[in-house]
Design a protein around this motif. Structure first.
Motif, PDB file in Angstrom:
ATOM      1  N   GLY A 152     -47.009  17.231  52.823  1.00  0.00           N
ATOM      2  CA  GLY A 152     -45.682  17.370  53.387  1.00  0.00           C
ATOM      3  C   GLY A 152     -44.864  16.096  53.416  1.00  0.00           C
ATOM      4  O   GLY A 152     -43.641  16.151  53.455  1.00  0.00           O
ATOM      5  N   ASN A 153     -45.516  14.942  53.404  1.00  0.00           N
ATOM      6  CA  ASN A 153     -44.819  13.665  53.519  1.00  0.00           C
ATOM      7  C   ASN A 153     -45.676  12.596  52.843  1.00  0.00           C
ATOM      8  O   ASN A 153     -46.909  12.619  52.984  1.00  0.00           O
ATOM      9  CB  ASN A 153     -44.617  13.318  55.005  1.00  0.00           C
ATOM     10  CG  ASN A 153     -43.578  12.239  55.220  1.00  0.00           C
ATOM     11  OD1 ASN A 153     -43.473  11.287  54.454  1.00  0.00           O
ATOM     12  ND2 ASN A 153     -42.799  12.380  56.268  1.00  0.00           N
ATOM     13  N   ASN A 178     -38.580  17.440  59.249  1.00  0.00           N
ATOM     14  CA  ASN A 178     -39.452  16.310  59.581  1.00  0.00           C
ATOM     15  C   ASN A 178     -40.576  16.691  60.535  1.00  0.00           C
ATOM     16  O   ASN A 178     -41.575  15.982  60.622  1.00  0.00           O
ATOM     17  CB  ASN A 178     -38.616  15.177  60.183  1.00  0.00           C
ATOM     18  CG  ASN A 178     -37.752  14.492  59.148  1.00  0.00           C
ATOM     19  OD1 ASN A 178     -38.199  14.129  58.075  1.00  0.00           O
ATOM     20  ND2 ASN A 178     -36.477  14.347  59.462  1.00  0.00           N
ATOM     21  N   SER A 190     -42.145  20.029  51.132  1.00  0.00           N
ATOM     22  CA  SER A 190     -42.047  18.709  51.774  1.00  0.00           C
ATOM     23  C   SER A 190     -40.699  18.588  52.455  1.00  0.00           C
ATOM     24  O   SER A 190     -39.776  19.374  52.186  1.00  0.00           O
ATOM     25  CB  SER A 190     -42.208  17.573  50.754  1.00  0.00           C
ATOM     26  OG  SER A 190     -41.055  17.473  49.939  1.00  0.00           O
ATOM     27  N   ASN A 191     -40.572  17.606  53.331  1.00  0.00           N
ATOM     28  CA  ASN A 191     -39.293  17.424  54.021  1.00  0.00           C
ATOM     29  C   ASN A 191     -38.181  17.030  53.054  1.00  0.00           C
ATOM     30  O   ASN A 191     -37.031  17.459  53.200  1.00  0.00           O
ATOM     31  CB  ASN A 191     -39.434  16.385  55.137  1.00  0.00           C
ATOM     32  CG  ASN A 191     -39.908  15.036  54.632  1.00  0.00           C
ATOM     33  OD1 ASN A 191     -40.438  14.915  53.517  1.00  0.00           O
ATOM     34  ND2 ASN A 191     -39.726  14.014  55.429  1.00  0.00           N
ATOM     35  N   SER A 203     -43.145  18.645  58.199  1.00  0.00           N
ATOM     36  CA  SER A 203     -43.758  17.828  57.150  1.00  0.00           C
ATOM     37  C   SER A 203     -45.123  17.281  57.547  1.00  0.00           C
ATOM     38  O   SER A 203     -45.882  16.827  56.692  1.00  0.00           O
ATOM     39  CB  SER A 203     -42.828  16.665  56.779  1.00  0.00           C
ATOM     40  OG  SER A 203     -42.593  15.831  57.901  1.00  0.00           O
ATOM     41  N   ALA A 215     -40.441  23.510  54.520  1.00  0.00           N
ATOM     42  CA  ALA A 215     -40.890  22.118  54.608  1.00  0.00           C
ATOM     43  C   ALA A 215     -42.404  22.044  54.746  1.00  0.00           C
ATOM     44  O   ALA A 215     -43.039  21.127  54.214  1.00  0.00           O
ATOM     45  CB  ALA A 215     -40.226  21.415  55.786  1.00  0.00           C
ATOM     46  N   ASN A 233     -43.930  10.994  60.942  1.00  0.00           N
ATOM     47  CA  ASN A 233     -43.113  12.186  60.688  1.00  0.00           C
ATOM     48  C   ASN A 233     -42.035  12.364  61.746  1.00  0.00           C
ATOM     49  O   ASN A 233     -40.850  12.488  61.425  1.00  0.00           O
ATOM     50  CB  ASN A 233     -44.004  13.433  60.635  1.00  0.00           C
ATOM     51  CG  ASN A 233     -44.804  13.532  59.346  1.00  0.00           C
ATOM     52  OD1 ASN A 233     -44.342  14.082  58.352  1.00  0.00           O
ATOM     53  ND2 ASN A 233     -46.012  12.987  59.348  1.00  0.00           N
TER      54      ASN A 233
END
Length: 492
Positions: free
Chosen positions: A187-188, A178, A143-144, A181, A139, A433
């Protein structure tokens, strides 16, 4: 100097209607509504779903038809202003999504999951740790959403194959995804929105967020062990499947990993020259797409050639068979495109436009004054914004919340010193996040995770999810905001 409150645009019926539509759209995103339109085709009535992709667009059309917004707000919501470029955020998201989806099709993520399972032997505790660590690393690097989409089915199948309850492992995966991320800029989507608004580069972002990420990761794992101590099996039956069987295309996996890491390294290097992030990621996504087309075309041509009789092959040996016509038969490309989150584009752009409507109708200035009252100085501001944004995630979903809060923190009525404003922005990243770890409704990742489990006949109720996380999240959030506040106090 900020504008006087006396100069605010008065709230009229346009203002209240814009606010109602904003919340109604978010409600439809969280709980889509589907209905039939029989008069379009009486034999096979079509269904229309008002959800992630359609609801924001319908909301915008309604506000435009009722003159709540004009073309200028629609253009600003697409092209952006004050440092935010919504179209570039969407390009960045889809470029990274294609790289990760294509990489997953090679089987590398399933291979890693099986390898971790083999590595842990028959120890349930070690397997729990390895899965948490693997989800955390992946992640952080992707990314998540990627981890949720790829690992969730694997964990369900794993639980059934070794005859254990997969819920502790699924919760560990979700929390790890999460939490990790927030480690990197990419990451988000919420990270990108906040960082772009304040001109924070890829390297600057990582330098500030690496310690909060590590602190949150350690505390989350310790609390997960406590909460699920009775649910994690001490021993389990190791699956007999070899990890190599999951690696469908080894060469594609190697090339994909090289492209992903090259993209990340380039992002770090180019951040010193303030190169837009989407301009870096898009060429690498195109490179991955070209690799997929070439590989599929080569595979198709090889299969066609192998089916030609030897006599025919010898007659045509002097004249090579042209394969460029067959390039349209690309199963990898077709599969990758079918798994892309296309509905994210209208959702993200639509929410930017709806937030522009709130700003145009006088809401963000009033929200900014309210926010200013709970952010008197740096340290209280970090904790206040961190906790408020965490709660707001679960009312608005994290991406609309981040877009709205960025506009609030940018508003001229939000009068604080620059250090406090910057602390608020990083606290917003933390909340957007970690807030997804409170309820299933807090993020798009949560909605996707819940949908995957429902289709796999795994039941994790809303109450169970909240009960487990309410014992974890407050402590993790407090530690993360504390580390962030310490960084600002020490570094300045």
């Amino acid at each position: 100097m900020p504008e006087s409150q006396d100069t605010w645009k008065p709230l009229d019926w346009h203002s209240w209607l814009s606010l109602v539509v904003f919340f109604l759209v978010i409600g439809l995103v969280i709980h889509p509504v589907s209905f039939r339109i029989p008069f379009l085709n009486r034999a096979r009535p079509r269904r229309i779903t008002l959800g992630l992709g359609a609801a924001p667009i319908l909301g915008i059309l309604f506000l435009w038809a009722t003159t709540c917004i004009g073309w200028q707000q629609i253009v600003d919501g697409f092209l952006g202003r004050e440092g935010i470029q919504p179209y570039s955020i969407v390009i960045l998201l889809f470029a990274l999504a294609y790289i990760c989806v294509s990489l997953d099709l090679s089987g590398i993520f399933a291979f890693l999951a099986l390898w971790v399972t083999k590595r842990s032997g028959t120890s349930g505790r070690w397997l729990f740790f390895y899965f948490y660590l693997l989800a955390l690393v992946l992640a952080a690097l992707t990314s998540n959403d990627v981890v949720i989409l790829t690992f969730t089915p694997i964990l369900v199948y794993f639980g059934r194959s070794v005859e254990v309850d997969p819920k502790p492992f699924l919760m560990a995966e979700f929390i790890a995804a999460n939490t990790a991320s927030m480690a990197l800029y990419i990451g988000n989507p919420t990270n990108i929105v906040v960082a772009q608004a304040y001109g924070i580069s890829f390297f600057q972002y990582s330098a500030w967020m690496i310690l909060p990420f590590l602190g949150a990761s350690v505390v989350s794992f310790v609390l997960l062990q406590i909460v699920f101590r009775k649910h994690i099996p001490a021993t389990l039956r190791a699956p007999e499947v070899s990890p190599k069987t999951a690696l469908i295309h080894p060469k594609a996996a190697i090339i994909g990993i090289v492209i992903l890491f090259a993209c990340l390294i380039t992002l770090i290097v180019t951040s010193f020259w303030e190169v837009p992030v989407w301009e870096v990621t898009l060429p690498f996504a195109c490179l991955m797409l070209i690799r997929d087309v070439i590989a599929d075309t080569h595979s198709y041509c090889k299969s066609v050639t192998s089916n030609v009789p030897n006599s025919s092959r010898s007659k045509r040996s002097s004249k090579p068979r042209s394969c460029h016509i067959l390039a349209r038969f690309s199963p990898t490309l077709e599969s990758a495109l079918s798994r892309m989150p296309w509905a994210i584009a209208p959702f993200a752009l639509g929410m930017f436009i709806l937030v522009e409507a709130l700003d145009f109708r006088g809401w963000t200035g009033r929200f900014a004054v309210a926010m200013m009252h709970v952010t008197p100085s740096l340290v209280p501001a970090i904790f206040a914004v961190g906790f408020i944004s965490t709660l707001a995630c679960n009312l608005l979903n994290n991406l609309p919340m981040a877009i709205l809060f960025v506009r609030i923190l940018q508003d001229p009525h939000f009068v604080v010193d620059e250090s406090t404003r910057r602390g608020c922005l990083f606290a917003l990243i933390v909340g957007s996040n970690l807030g997804a770890n409170l309820t299933i409704l807090g993020s798009l990742a949560g909605l996707m995770w819940s949908d995957i489990l429902r289709r796999k006949n795994v039941v994790i109720t809303y109450f169970s999810f909240l009960k487990w996380n309410i014992a974890i999240l407050p402590f993790v959030l407090a530690v993360t905001c504390g580390i962030l506040a310490a960084e600002f106090v020490i570094v300045g």
